[in-house]
Design a protein around this motif. Structure first.
Motif, PDB file in Angstrom:
ATOM      1  N   ASP A 220      61.596   3.652  13.805  1.00  0.00           N
ATOM      2  CA  ASP A 220      60.596   3.409  12.764  1.00  0.00           C
ATOM      3  C   ASP A 220      60.821   4.416  11.635  1.00  0.00           C
ATOM      4  O   ASP A 220      60.080   5.382  11.488  1.00  0.00           O
ATOM      5  CB  ASP A 220      59.189   3.561  13.373  1.00  0.00           C
ATOM      6  CG  ASP A 220      58.098   3.317  12.357  1.00  0.00           C
ATOM      7  OD1 ASP A 220      58.388   2.725  11.279  1.00  0.00           O
ATOM      8  OD2 ASP A 220      56.952   3.724  12.619  1.00  0.00           O
ATOM      9  N   ASN A 222      60.413   4.402   8.448  1.00  0.00           N
ATOM     10  CA  ASN A 222      59.398   4.601   7.398  1.00  0.00           C
ATOM     11  C   ASN A 222      58.028   4.950   7.972  1.00  0.00           C
ATOM     12  O   ASN A 222      57.060   5.111   7.225  1.00  0.00           O
ATOM     13  CB  ASN A 222      59.323   3.374   6.478  1.00  0.00           C
ATOM     14  CG  ASN A 222      59.123   2.086   7.269  1.00  0.00           C
ATOM     15  OD1 ASN A 222      58.692   2.123   8.431  1.00  0.00           O
ATOM     16  ND2 ASN A 222      59.428   0.961   6.644  1.00  0.00           N
ATOM     17  N   ASN A 224      55.688   3.428   9.675  1.00  0.00           N
ATOM     18  CA  ASN A 224      54.507   2.554   9.551  1.00  0.00           C
ATOM     19  C   ASN A 224      54.118   1.930  10.885  1.00  0.00           C
ATOM     20  O   ASN A 224      53.309   1.014  10.945  1.00  0.00           O
ATOM     21  CB  ASN A 224      54.748   1.465   8.495  1.00  0.00           C
ATOM     22  CG  ASN A 224      55.842   0.484   8.904  1.00  0.00           C
ATOM     23  OD1 ASN A 224      56.532   0.717   9.902  1.00  0.00           O
ATOM     24  ND2 ASN A 224      55.976  -0.599   8.166  1.00  0.00           N
ATOM     25  N   ASP A 226      55.960   0.128  12.837  1.00  0.00           N
ATOM     26  CA  ASP A 226      56.720  -1.092  13.127  1.00  0.00           C
ATOM     27  C   ASP A 226      58.209  -0.735  13.132  1.00  0.00           C
ATOM     28  O   ASP A 226      58.729  -0.245  12.137  1.00  0.00           O
ATOM     29  CB  ASP A 226      56.402  -2.130  12.040  1.00  0.00           C
ATOM     30  CG  ASP A 226      57.177  -3.426  12.229  1.00  0.00           C
ATOM     31  OD1 ASP A 226      57.989  -3.520  13.176  1.00  0.00           O
ATOM     32  OD2 ASP A 226      56.978  -4.342  11.404  1.00  0.00           O
ATOM     33  N   THR A 227      58.882  -0.944  14.247  1.00  0.00           N
ATOM     34  CA  THR A 227      60.310  -0.593  14.296  1.00  0.00           C
ATOM     35  C   THR A 227      61.186  -1.754  13.835  1.00  0.00           C
ATOM     36  O   THR A 227      62.408  -1.667  13.873  1.00  0.00           O
ATOM     37  CB  THR A 227      60.747  -0.205  15.733  1.00  0.00           C
ATOM     38  OG1 THR A 227      60.391  -1.268  16.613  1.00  0.00           O
ATOM     39  CG2 THR A 227      60.116   1.088  16.167  1.00  0.00           C
ATOM     40  N   ASP A 229      60.761  -3.488  10.689  1.00  0.00           N
ATOM     41  CA  ASP A 229      60.754  -3.827   9.267  1.00  0.00           C
ATOM     42  C   ASP A 229      61.799  -3.025   8.481  1.00  0.00           C
ATOM     43  O   ASP A 229      61.783  -3.014   7.256  1.00  0.00           O
ATOM     44  CB  ASP A 229      59.357  -3.647   8.660  1.00  0.00           C
ATOM     45  CG  ASP A 229      58.950  -2.194   8.516  1.00  0.00           C
ATOM     46  OD1 ASP A 229      59.448  -1.353   9.307  1.00  0.00           O
ATOM     47  OD2 ASP A 229      58.158  -1.898   7.614  1.00  0.00           O
ATOM     48  N   GLU A 230      62.727  -2.368   9.170  1.00  0.00           N
ATOM     49  CA  GLU A 230      63.800  -1.633   8.497  1.00  0.00           C
ATOM     50  C   GLU A 230      65.049  -2.515   8.361  1.00  0.00           C
ATOM     51  O   GLU A 230      65.416  -3.232   9.296  1.00  0.00           O
ATOM     52  CB  GLU A 230      64.181  -0.365   9.282  1.00  0.00           C
ATOM     53  CG  GLU A 230      63.242   0.810   9.068  1.00  0.00           C
ATOM     54  CD  GLU A 230      61.984   0.738   9.925  1.00  0.00           C
ATOM     55  OE1 GLU A 230      61.880  -0.203  10.745  1.00  0.00           O
ATOM     56  OE2 GLU A 230      61.103   1.610   9.774  1.00  0.00           O
TER      57      GLU A 230
HETATM   58 CA   LIG Z   1      58.982   0.717  10.173  1.00  0.00          CA
END
Ligand SMILES: [Ca+2]
Length: 537
Positions: A220, A222, A224, A226-227, A229-230
Motif C-alpha cells: 500500500d 500511498n 490509503n 488499499d493495496t 490501487d497502485e
Molecule cells: Ca494504496
C-alpha cells in the motif's frame, strides 16, 4: 474521397495566396532573369557581424512558418525585427501556419516558380534530395567565404556537417537545431516510493527493477489502506523502447541502427536481443507490472496517477520530470527526494544507455532563381551568428532577462508570462535558423533537475543520423519500409501481450525477410557508409 478533395482545395487556395504574395514582392524585378542584384558597395566587407550590406532599403522575401500560438505575429516580434535591423535588410515574410506548412510549401516547391529568396523547407526536410536534384537551391558551400558563422559552426559539428552533405558532396541547407543530449527521454522514479520500498539507490539492472515493481504491486505505497490501487509503472507505448530497449542492446527508436560491432541492423529483427526484449516485456505484462491497456495509455492519464499518488515509475522526455510530474505529487516540496526524478538507464544483457535525438530541427535554403542570392546567403549566416542565437534563447536584456553582478543571467518576472515572451519572439525557430539552448532552459527548471540532467548526458547515444537518400535508395524505402514497420509493430504488441507465442518468433523473422528486409538493410548500410565518409572529410 470527399475529405481528400476538400483538403486539396484548401491547400491550393493557400498556395495561391502565398504565390500571389511572392509574386507581388518580386514584381519590381525581372522574374524571367536571374541577374544578380548588387549586394553592397564594392569595398564593403561582411565579417559575420551586422550589417550585411551598406546599401539601404534592401529587401529579401522568405516563406517560413508562423508561431504555434495564434496570438503571436512573428513578423512583429521584437527579436525578429532586431535581426533585420542588425543586418540592415528588411525581410518580407510570408508565414504559413504550422499545421498547413507541408501541404502548402511542398506544392510550391514542386511547381518551382515564384519562389521567395529563401525558404524554410517542409518538415520532412527533403529526405530524398528531390529539391536539390531539381536544382531549386543554391549550393551554399561554394559561398562559404560569405558564411563565416555557419561554416565555422559546421567545422565544430562534423556529424551535422556529414548529415547536411548531399550525395554530390555539396551542402545546400542551413539548419536550425534541437537539443540532442540534454532533456532526452529517461526513466523517472517517484523518489518517496523508492525510499519507502527500502531502496537506497535507483535500480541498476532489469532484475532489480522487476524486484522494485513487484514490491509496489504488493504494498500500500500511498497508505490509503488499499493495496490494489497502485500502478507499479506507468509508461506510454511510445516510451517503452526508450526505457528497456538499450538494456538488451537495442536502439528500437531509430529502428535501423549501428550495433556495437559497427554493422547496420534492424532492431526488431535481432534474433537474440529482440527476442530477449520481448520475453522480458511479456513477463512484465503477464505479472501485471505493465498496464493491460499500455498501448493506449496517455501522458494525461499518467499525470493523473502521480496527482493521486498511485504510481512509482514512468519514462518521458527529460524536461517533464520537474515541471510536469513532480509538481503533481501531494508531498513534493521542491526537493529531489520528494519528486519524480530521472535516473540512469537499466542494464540487462547489455550495458544500458539512452537514445538521444538528432540535432537537425529545420532546414533553410536559398533559391537558385533568386536575384538576391548573395544577400540571402549573408542574411542566413548573420541570423545563425552566436550573438543572434543568444538573443533567440534569452531575448532582450532588461526586458526578458537581467545579468547579475557575477555575470549570471536570469529571466525577468515579465518573462514568466509566456504569451508576452512568445510575442517578443523567443526561440523563433519558425522564421529563423534558431538553435535550442540548454542553458536558457536550465534557467526555467529547479536546481536538482539541472543536476540530474547533466548527470544523464554521459548515457546518451546518438540516434540514426539524418542522411539524404539517393533516388534508387528512396524507391526501395518507399516500396517496402512502411509495410515492414507496420507488421513489426503489430507483432511486437502481439508478442508482449501473448496473443502471439514467442515460439513463433522464427516465423516472424522469416516474414520480415520476405518483406524485403535485406534490401532495406542494404540501402541503410550504403547510406551509413556515405555518412561516415562525409564525417571523415
Ligand atoms: Ca494504496
Amino acid at each position: 474521397m470527399k475529405n481528400n478533395h476538400s483538403r486539396l482545395v484548401k491547400a491550393t487556395a493557400l498556395l495561391c495566396a502565398v504565390s500571389l504574395a511572392a509574386t507581388s514582392l518580386t514584381a519590381c524585378g525581372d522574374s524571367s532573369s536571374t541577374t544578380e542584384n548588387a549586394v553592397a558597395s564594392p569595398d564593403f566587407v561582411y565579417d559575420g557581424t551586422g550589417p550585411i550590406t551598406d546599401l539601404d532599403g534592401m529587401t529579401l522575401t522568405c516563406v517560413a512558418q508562423a508561431s504555434n500560438y495564434s496570438n503571436v505575429d512573428m513578423t512583429q516580434a521584437e527579436i525578429v525585427k532586431k535581426v533585420q535591423e542588425g543586418a540592415n535588410v528588411t525581410i518580407d515574410y510570408t508565414l504559413v501556419n504550422p499545421t498547413n506548412y507541408n501541404d502548402t510549401v511542398k506544392p510550391m516547391l514542386a511547381a518551382g516558380s515564384d519562389l521567395p529568396d529563401f525558404i524554410r523547407l517542409p518538415d520532412d526536410m527533403d529526405p530524398n534530395q528531390s529539391y536539390i536534384n531539381s536544382g531549386l537551391f543554391e549550393p551554399l558551400d561554394t559561398h562559404f567565404d560569405e558564411m563565416p558563422n555557419f561554416s565555422k559552426w559546421l567545422d565544430e559539428n562534423p556529424s551535422v556537417k556529414a548529415s547536411l552533405t548531399a550525395s554530390d558532396g555539396h551542402i545546400y541547407y542551413v539548419c536550425g537545431t534541437n537539443v540532442s543530449d540534454t532533456f532526452q527521454p529517461c526513466i523517472m522514479y517517484n523518489m518517496k516510493w523508492l525510499a519507502d520500498a527500502g531502496f537506497s539507490e535507483v535500480p541498476s539492472t532489469t532484475d532489480e527493477f522487476v524486484e522494485l515493481l513487484r514490491y509496489y504491486k504488493t504494498h500500500d505505497m500511498n497508505g490509503n489502506g488499499d493495496t490494489n490501487d497502485e500502478y507499479p509503472m506507468s509508461v506510454t507505448a511510445e516510451m517503452l523502447p526508450y526505457m528497456f530497449g538499450p538494456a538488451f542492446g537495442l536502439d528500437l527508436i531509430s529502428g535501423f541502427y549501428v550495433k556495437d560491432d559497427g554493422t547496420v541492423a534492424y532492431a526488431q529483427a535481432e534474433s537474440e536481443d529482440y527476442k530477449a526484449y520481448l520475453t522480458f516485456l511479456n513477463q512484465l505484462y503477464t505479472e501485471g507490472l505493465l498496464d493491460v491497456d499500455y498501448t493506449t495509455l496517455t501522458r494525461d492519464q499518467i499525470i493523473a496517477r502521480f496527482a493521486n499518488d498511485q504510481t512509482g515509475v514512468t519514462c518521458d522526455w527529460g524536461y517533464q520530470m520537474d515541471m510536469t510530474y513532480s509538481v503533481q505529487l501531494p508531498y513534493y516540496d521542491g526537493t529531489r527526494a520528494t519528486g519524480v526524478s530521472g535516473a540512469k538507464p537499466l542494464s540487462g544483457t547489455h550495458e544500458g544507455f539512452y537514445v538521444g535525438r538528432d540535432p537537425i530541427g529545420s532546414l533553410w535554403g536559398v533559391t537558385a532563381a533568386s536575384s538576391n542570392i548573395d544577400l540571402a546567403i549573408r542574411f542566413l549566416d548573420y541570423a545563425f551568428s552566436e550573438a543572434n542565437q543568444d538573443m533567440y534563447c534569452w531575448g532582450i536584456e532588461g526586458e526578458s532577462y537581467v545579468v547579475d553582478e557575477n555575470g549570471n543571467r536570469e529571466f525577468t518576472e515579465q518573462a514568466s508570462d509566456n504569451t508576452w515572451l512568445q510575442q517578443l519572439g523567443i526561440n523563433p525557430a519558425g522564421v529563423l535558423p534558431a538553435r535550442q539552448s540548454t542553458e536558457a532552459t536550465y534557467a526555467l527548471v529547479s536546481d536538482w533537475h539541472e543536476e540530474v540532467d547533466q548527470e544523464l548526458i554521459q548515457y546518451v547515444r546518438s540516434p540514426w543520423p539524418f542522411i539524404f537518400a539517393e533516388s534508387d535508395e528512396a524507391e526501395v524505402v518507399s516500396n517496402y519500409l512502411v509495410d515492414l514497420e507496420t507488421y513489426a509493430d503489430e507483432m511486437e504488441v502481439a508478442f508482449i501481450t501473448g496473443t502471439a507465442s514467442l515460439d513463433t518468433f522464427d516465423d516472424y523473422l522469416a516474414t520480415l525477410e520476405s518483406m524485403h528486409l535485406s534490401d532495406l538493410l542494404e540501402v541503410r548500410t550504403a547510406q551509413y557508409e556515405r555518412y561516415q565518409a562525409a564525417s571523415a572529410t
